[in-house]
Design a protein around this motif. Structure first.
Motif, mmCIF file in Angstrom:
data_model
loop_
_atom_site.group_PDB
_atom_site.id
_atom_site.type_symbol
_atom_site.label_atom_id
_atom_site.label_comp_id
_atom_site.label_asym_id
_atom_site.label_seq_id
_atom_site.Cartn_x
_atom_site.Cartn_y
_atom_site.Cartn_z
ATOM 1 N N THR B 142 83.704 100.936 55.750
ATOM 2 C CA THR B 142 83.256 99.572 55.278
ATOM 3 C C THR B 142 83.200 98.688 56.599
ATOM 4 O O THR B 142 84.014 98.794 57.488
ATOM 5 C CB THR B 142 84.322 99.229 54.351
ATOM 6 O OG1 THR B 142 84.397 99.871 53.245
ATOM 7 C CG2 THR B 142 83.878 97.556 53.761
ATOM 8 N N PRO B 143 81.987 97.944 56.845
ATOM 9 C CA PRO B 143 81.789 96.863 58.115
ATOM 10 C C PRO B 143 83.087 96.224 58.127
ATOM 11 O O PRO B 143 83.834 95.779 56.969
ATOM 12 C CB PRO B 143 80.657 96.133 57.815
ATOM 13 C CG PRO B 143 80.017 96.999 56.815
ATOM 14 C CD PRO B 143 80.723 97.809 55.948
ATOM 15 N N GLU B 144 83.478 95.959 59.454
ATOM 16 C CA GLU B 144 85.019 95.193 59.567
ATOM 17 C C GLU B 144 84.832 93.810 59.086
ATOM 18 O O GLU B 144 85.895 93.243 58.702
ATOM 19 C CB GLU B 144 85.303 95.274 60.955
ATOM 20 C CG GLU B 144 84.375 95.005 62.185
ATOM 21 C CD GLU B 144 83.023 96.097 62.469
ATOM 22 O OE1 GLU B 144 82.257 96.261 61.395
ATOM 23 O OE2 GLU B 144 83.186 96.841 63.236
ATOM 24 N N PHE B 145 83.753 93.261 59.039
ATOM 25 C CA PHE B 145 83.744 91.829 58.675
ATOM 26 C C PHE B 145 84.076 91.762 57.236
ATOM 27 O O PHE B 145 84.463 90.735 56.673
ATOM 28 C CB PHE B 145 82.618 90.845 58.984
ATOM 29 C CG PHE B 145 81.291 91.751 58.622
ATOM 30 C CD1 PHE B 145 80.706 91.168 57.448
ATOM 31 C CD2 PHE B 145 80.522 92.543 59.553
ATOM 32 C CE1 PHE B 145 79.446 91.788 57.124
ATOM 33 C CE2 PHE B 145 79.497 92.712 59.140
ATOM 34 C CZ PHE B 145 78.748 92.521 58.093
ATOM 35 N N VAL B 146 83.681 92.834 56.301
ATOM 36 C CA VAL B 146 83.718 92.894 54.932
ATOM 37 C C VAL B 146 85.387 92.758 54.667
ATOM 38 O O VAL B 146 85.859 92.129 54.002
ATOM 39 C CB VAL B 146 83.151 93.915 54.457
ATOM 40 C CG1 VAL B 146 83.695 94.133 52.736
ATOM 41 C CG2 VAL B 146 81.424 93.867 54.323
ATOM 42 N N ILE B 189 90.042 99.928 59.515
ATOM 43 C CA ILE B 189 88.848 100.944 59.834
ATOM 44 C C ILE B 189 89.579 102.157 60.458
ATOM 45 O O ILE B 189 88.933 103.388 60.316
ATOM 46 C CB ILE B 189 87.908 100.122 60.511
ATOM 47 C CG1 ILE B 189 87.266 99.001 59.663
ATOM 48 C CG2 ILE B 189 86.827 101.005 61.104
ATOM 49 C CD1 ILE B 189 86.189 98.292 60.338
#
Lengths: 296, 315
Positions: B142-146, B189
């Motif tokens: 999952t993208p880190e900003f999510v 992550i």
């Protein structure tokens, strides 16, 4: 997500032709829950990318400052509320699928083509070409992809095609490494020797003889890279690159709406975030199921 | 061992050379004109030419490369176009903040990953194993900003325990408070990759003869786990940290932007948005060199910990 396909039919006996093998593998895939769930989510987003108007009836670009930050759920005709400009969040999330569903697969296809050609050549010819390219690939892999993309996008005017080619060419060498490793084990098998003795051209041996036999690892690498492409593209959009301001793209929306999070207005940023998370997790479920099937 | 170290250093030098070419080529060759990129399509040609001269982006390519590289190797990346002062001052200042964040992340994620992986290995195939593996892998992709905005919403907005961002200064405790959310985002992550490797290492160690011997000679279970199982799952964990280093540094870009944390990542992102090419080249080069050095360090550490590599045996 290690939910590999359940054990196949116990006494299926050895598959006789490659057609039988493929049929059996497909059967295994369809019985894997991970694969089915991943594919369903993926199919939903593909459909949204193609025909967003069918899923969300409202115009994602309709701005109404008077009705900004309407709370979710089902208030004033908005399923999950409105953003800081009064646009319908649900509609924006559905329409936001398109950009990433174009760029990520296209970039992955470019990367796979580059990677397959490079990997076949490196694994088949070996020698100094392979040595030099291997070192260059190792160096490239120590650089964060998103960093190089950003560097290039600053210099180039970054349209959609630029981003596709950039991510594609940066992924190519990584895919090449996997393909090369697979080719190296095939290279010394009898069928390759036989083709060489028949005097076939190198390009024929690489693409007609070896390529079909290394198809499995390529498919796995493709799905895994697709996940990374979504990841990279979303990161770029979040940093403000590759999409226009106000575009419903998920990364861009999160970037633009994140400050309202502090006023406890969570839906304009959290909803696209959930969409993005569901997409990457779905892709990785599919990748995992295919990998599990091929490893058996 | 000496030969391995020498070879590995050779590879590092080659990597650094290729890195310099990539940074130079991408930023100075691909576009038609750096001056045009900075000033935009409406600037007149005279001022574009003048800026190109100022930035030293005229003349034969090879000369330009050597001029840039010979300065870069001494840590001189020229002046920032935006702030008119040396790039290196900005880079070294934000480098410290980023390293602090990376260090805190590793301090949290390494023990967590090893312990999580070992627990999963002990419960192999059971519910707890699946929970740890599935959560870890889902977070990893999952993208880190999510993950970051979930953290902000939960810990900063709803609970109000931690600040939603900023740059650490003052007492250590205050600094830690600011750094905790970005560090936890990166931890989320990396945990998946780390625990997966630690799990594989622990399963191998659990099935090994030496663990059986240790158990049979009557060592208490926690001693067997600590001395034999955990120690062996540490090796693959270090290896995966090495391979995820470039990822961690790339992740800083997005994480620092989200948390408004003044580190190298935010420096790169700001320089890219402001088309500050000298700053961007300097910062990207340093990040790349850092990634390379970290993976060198990790490889040497693995070699030193692993007698098979240390004594020069073939694979």
């Amino acid at each position: 997500m290690t939910d590999a396909p359940e054990a196949g039919t116990p006494h299926a006996g050895p598959a006789t032709s490659s057609k039988d093998i493929r049929k059996e593998l497909r059967g295994l895939l369809y019985r894997s829950k991970t694969f089915i769930v991943g594919m369903l989510i993926l199919a939903f987003w593909v459909f949204c990318a193609i025909a967003p108007g069918v899923v969300a009836r409202q115009d994602p670009a309709a701005i109404e400052p008077a009705s900004k930050w309407i709370h979710p759920f089902f208030k004033d005709g908005h399923f999950i509320g409105t953003d800081r400009r009064g646009a319908d969040v649900f509609s924006r999330v559905i329409h936001g699928a398109r950009e990433i569903m174009i760029i990520a697969p296209a970039a992955t296809i470019v990367g796979t083509v580059v990677g397959v050609v490079l990997g076949l050549a490196m694994g088949y010819f070996r020698g100094p070409l392979d040595d030099i390219l291997s070192r260059v690939i190792e160096a490239l892999m120590s650089l964060p992809v998103i960093l190089v993309t950003l560097l290039a996008l600053t210099a180039l005017t970054g349209g959609r095609l630029t981003i596709i080619l950039l991510i594609g060419f940066l992924f190519g060498p990584i895919i090449a490494r996997t393909v090369r490793a697979a080719v190296l084990t095939e290279r010394n098998l009898d069928y390759v020797r036989a083709a060489e003795l028949r005097g076939e051209r190198a390009s024929y041996i690489m693409f007609a003889e070896i390529l079909p036999n290394v198809f499995g690892p390529i498919v796995v690498e493709f799905t895994v890279r697709l996940g990374y492409a979504v990841f990279t593209m979303a990161g770029l959009a979040f940093l403000g690159f590759g999409t226009q301001p106000g575009s419903p793209d998920w990364g861009r929306s999160i970037f633009e709406e994140r400050s309202s999070l502090l006023s406890d207005v969570w839906w304009p940023s959290m909803m696209p975030a959930l969409a993005l998370a569901s997409l990457v997790v779905a892709i990785n479920m599919v990748a995992d199921a295919i990998q599990g099937m091929i490893d058996r | 061992m000496a030969r391995y170290v020498l070879r590995r250093f050779g590879l590092a030098v080659i990597t650094l050379f290729i890195l310099s070419i990539v940074v130079f080529t991408v930023s100075a060759v691909l576009p038609g004109s750096v001056g045009r990129a900075i000033l935009g399509p409406f600037a007149d040609k005279r001022s574009v030419d003048q800026l190109n001269n100022e930035l030293g982006v005229n003349g034969p390519l090879l000369n330009r490369y050597f001029r840039w590289a010979s300065h870069a190797i001494r840590g001189d990346f020229g002046n920032s176009y935006k702030y008119k002062s040396p790039v290196m001052d900005f880079v070294s200042k934000s480098l410290t903040s980023s390293l602090k964040l990376a260090l805190l992340t590793l301090v949290i994620v390494v023990p967590l990953g090893v312990i999580g992986g070992t627990i999963a290995a002990l419960r192999q195939g059971k519910a707890l194993d699946r929970i740890i593996t599935i959560t870890g892998l889902s977070l990893a992709v999952t993208p880190e900003f999510v993950i970051g905005i979930v953290m902000i919403l939960l810990f900063a907005v709803k609970l109000g325990w931690l600040p939603s961002g900023g740059t650490p200064k003052g007492a250590i405790l205050d600094q830690l408070k600011v750094m905790l959310l970005p560090a936890l985002t990166l931890t989320a992550i990396l945990f998946g990759y780390l625990s997966r490797m630690a799990r594989a290492g622990a399963i191998e160690a659990l099935n090994s003869d030496y663990t059986r011997t240790a158990t049979l000679k009557g060592l208490p279970r926690h001693v067997v786990l600590r001395r034999h199982v955990m120690r062996n799952s540490l090796l693959p964990t270090i290896a995966v940290i090495a391979s995820q280093m470039s990822y961690l540094l790339g992740g800083l870009l997005v994480t620092e932007t989200l948390f408004n944390y003044r580190g190298l990542g935010l420096l790169v992102a700001d320089a890219a948005r402001g088309k500050d090419i000298p700053m961007l080249m300097g910062a990207v080069f340093i990040v790349g060199a850092l990634a390379m050095m970290m993976s060198l360090l990790a490889d040497l550490l693995i070699a030193w910990l692993n007698p098979r590599v240390r004594l020069g045996a073939k694979q």
